[in-house]
Write a protein that holds these residues in place. Structure first.
Motif, mmCIF file in Angstrom:
data_model
loop_
_atom_site.group_PDB
_atom_site.id
_atom_site.type_symbol
_atom_site.label_atom_id
_atom_site.label_comp_id
_atom_site.label_asym_id
_atom_site.label_seq_id
_atom_site.Cartn_x
_atom_site.Cartn_y
_atom_site.Cartn_z
ATOM 1 N N ASN A 273 0.787 -1.200 0.193
ATOM 2 C CA ASN A 273 0.181 -0.389 0.062
ATOM 3 C C ASN A 273 1.003 1.069 -0.392
ATOM 4 O O ASN A 273 0.488 2.025 0.607
ATOM 5 C CB ASN A 273 -0.769 -0.040 0.839
ATOM 6 N N GLY A 274 2.125 1.493 -0.752
ATOM 7 C CA GLY A 274 2.268 2.420 -0.998
ATOM 8 C C GLY A 274 3.265 3.047 0.192
ATOM 9 O O GLY A 274 4.259 4.052 0.108
ATOM 10 N N SER A 275 3.750 1.852 1.250
ATOM 11 C CA SER A 275 4.775 1.936 2.136
ATOM 12 C C SER A 275 5.918 1.095 2.458
ATOM 13 O O SER A 275 5.235 0.108 2.775
ATOM 14 C CB SER A 275 4.137 2.145 3.344
ATOM 15 N N PHE A 276 6.874 1.055 2.853
ATOM 16 C CA PHE A 276 7.861 0.302 2.338
ATOM 17 C C PHE A 276 9.552 0.562 2.992
ATOM 18 O O PHE A 276 9.238 2.126 2.284
ATOM 19 C CB PHE A 276 8.250 -0.943 1.891
ATOM 20 N N SER A 277 9.993 0.305 3.045
ATOM 21 C CA SER A 277 11.935 0.661 3.158
ATOM 22 C C SER A 277 12.537 -0.213 2.946
ATOM 23 O O SER A 277 12.609 -1.823 2.446
ATOM 24 C CB SER A 277 12.260 1.019 4.656
ATOM 25 N N ALA A 278 13.727 0.095 2.112
ATOM 26 C CA ALA A 278 14.819 -1.139 1.456
ATOM 27 C C ALA A 278 16.397 0.104 1.827
ATOM 28 O O ALA A 278 16.614 0.657 2.248
ATOM 29 C CB ALA A 278 14.977 -1.066 0.338
ATOM 30 N N TYR A 341 8.189 9.201 -2.591
ATOM 31 C CA TYR A 341 9.606 7.850 -2.126
ATOM 32 C C TYR A 341 11.255 9.147 -1.945
ATOM 33 O O TYR A 341 10.667 10.203 -2.196
ATOM 34 C CB TYR A 341 10.821 7.967 -3.855
ATOM 35 N N THR A 342 11.441 8.555 -1.026
ATOM 36 C CA THR A 342 13.213 9.318 0.091
ATOM 37 C C THR A 342 13.773 8.899 -0.147
ATOM 38 O O THR A 342 13.743 7.520 0.102
ATOM 39 C CB THR A 342 12.828 10.436 1.311
ATOM 40 N N TRP A 343 15.355 9.241 -0.980
ATOM 41 C CA TRP A 343 16.923 8.551 -0.273
ATOM 42 C C TRP A 343 17.343 9.054 0.321
ATOM 43 O O TRP A 343 17.828 9.979 0.664
ATOM 44 C CB TRP A 343 17.015 7.242 -1.851
ATOM 45 N N LYS A 344 18.907 7.688 0.724
ATOM 46 C CA LYS A 344 19.464 8.850 1.222
ATOM 47 C C LYS A 344 21.364 7.924 0.012
ATOM 48 O O LYS A 344 21.436 6.746 -0.048
ATOM 49 C CB LYS A 344 20.059 8.622 2.700
#
Length: 345
Positions: A273-278, A341-344
């Motif tokens: 549902n559009g929410s996860f992390s990797a 989406y956000t990333w580092k």
């Protein structure tokens, strides 16, 4: 013991057969790339990695190849074979120098003619590399010694020393991300022949002794074998405020290629549902492949109709067609919340 486990490490006849078959596979893969039936592929040697991209990807309208890391010896060998290449980070450095010089020139535009000439001289000095600046400083130093009348007591560097000083900068780039080189257009075909005939491409010792480089591609090619990534799922209880919540993780081990990462993100986005992390662990020498390969902002960033037949999802192709922006970095952590989406790096 090593010889029994790796019979090809001492059998020259077997090594020639392996290299011959590898050359056919390499040529087959390049032809697929040129026909736009393969979007990209990797050539993984024990010393460096080469990324070939089809025309229309990475913001370029021609076939490109990135090599990292490189050494001065490899670059000189490529030059001797007539392969034209660029060093993106050196071009960026020159661009910054040109911008700085233009700023200096505009600042002195209203000065007198004599001052204007001095500004032009300063501009030329700004465009030079660090080694040239050192040479200018040395020349000024010797002029000062000449005025003092003691120039004969000081030994001035000869041409060999000056040449070695200039070559030192090139050697300092070896094995670093800044040593990445870019080959474009028809020069990639010359690079293909160069790599197939390069004897140093195969290790002479160690576990990879006698083995041709590994070819990685998202599509099938002559002599290819399908390799499965190792996946493991884990279910845990994670504490959220005052209660526990089920948390699930998926660990994938292996050479995860760019199109696979994007496909996984699309799958998880739909399933979660559009929410996860990797969390991503990159192969450091290849992180520099995120460098921009084109300075032309007017290039149409579209994979084209022909490339859509390579078997990659259209949304993934659209992402691969974009010009890279991460430079020497790669995505370390990825956070997705409410389809944002956000990333580092």
């Amino acid at each position: 013991m090593a010889g029994k486990n790796n019979p090809w490490s001492y059998d020259e006849g077997l090594q020639q057969i392996l290299m011959s078959e590898w050359s056919l596979s390499f040529t087959s893969l390049y032809n697929l790339l040129r026909a736009k039936l393969c979007p990209y592929f990797y050539v993984c040697t024990y010393q460096f990695t080469v990324l070939f991209r089809a025309a229309g990807l990475g913001g370029s309208d021609v076939i490109t190849a990135l090599i990292s890391p490189t050494t001065r010896g490899l670059r000189e060998a490529m030059k001797s074979e007539g392969i034209e290449f660029y060093m993106p980070f050196q071009e960026i450095r020159k661009g910054k120098s040109n911008a700085s010089s233009s700023h200096l020139e505009s600042g002195f535009a209203n000065d007198s003619e004599g001052t204007g000439k001095d500004a032009e001289n300063e501009e030329e000095q700004q465009l030079g590399c660090d080694n040239d600046e050192d040479d200018d400083d040395d020349d000024e130093g010797f002029l000062w010694l000449e005025e003092m009348g003691v120039q004969d007591k000081i030994k001035k560097p000869n041409n060999i020393s000056i040449q070695l000083n200039k070559e030192r900068h090139e050697v300092q780039l070896d094995h670093k991300p800044e040593s990445v080189v870019l080959v474009k257009g028809t020069n990639t075909f010359t690079l293909l022949n160069f790599l197939m005939n390069c004897k140093s491409l195969v290790a002479s010792a160690g576990p990879q002794a006698g083995l041709p480089p590994t070819l990685l591609s998202p599509v099938a090619f002559r002599g290819a074998t399908m390799q499965m990534l190792k996946a493991r799922s884990i279910s845990i209880k994670a504490q959220v405020n005052s209660h526990y919540k089920d948390a699930f993780s998926l660990e994938i081990v292996g050479p995860i290629m760019p199109h696979s990462l994007h496909s996984l993100c699309m799958l998880l986005q739909s399933a979660q549902n559009g929410s996860f992390s990797a969390v991503c662990y990159s192969h450091e020498p290849t992180a520099v492949f995120n460098v921009g390969i084109s300075n032309d902002k007017n290039i149409k960033e579209s994979p084209g109709k022909d490339l859509c037949n390579c078997g990659i999802h259209p949304n993934t192709l659209s992402q691969l067609a974009l010009s890279p922006m991460l430079g020497k970095s790669s995505i370390r952590t990825l956070e997705v919340s409410d389809y944002t989406y956000t990333w580092k790096v």
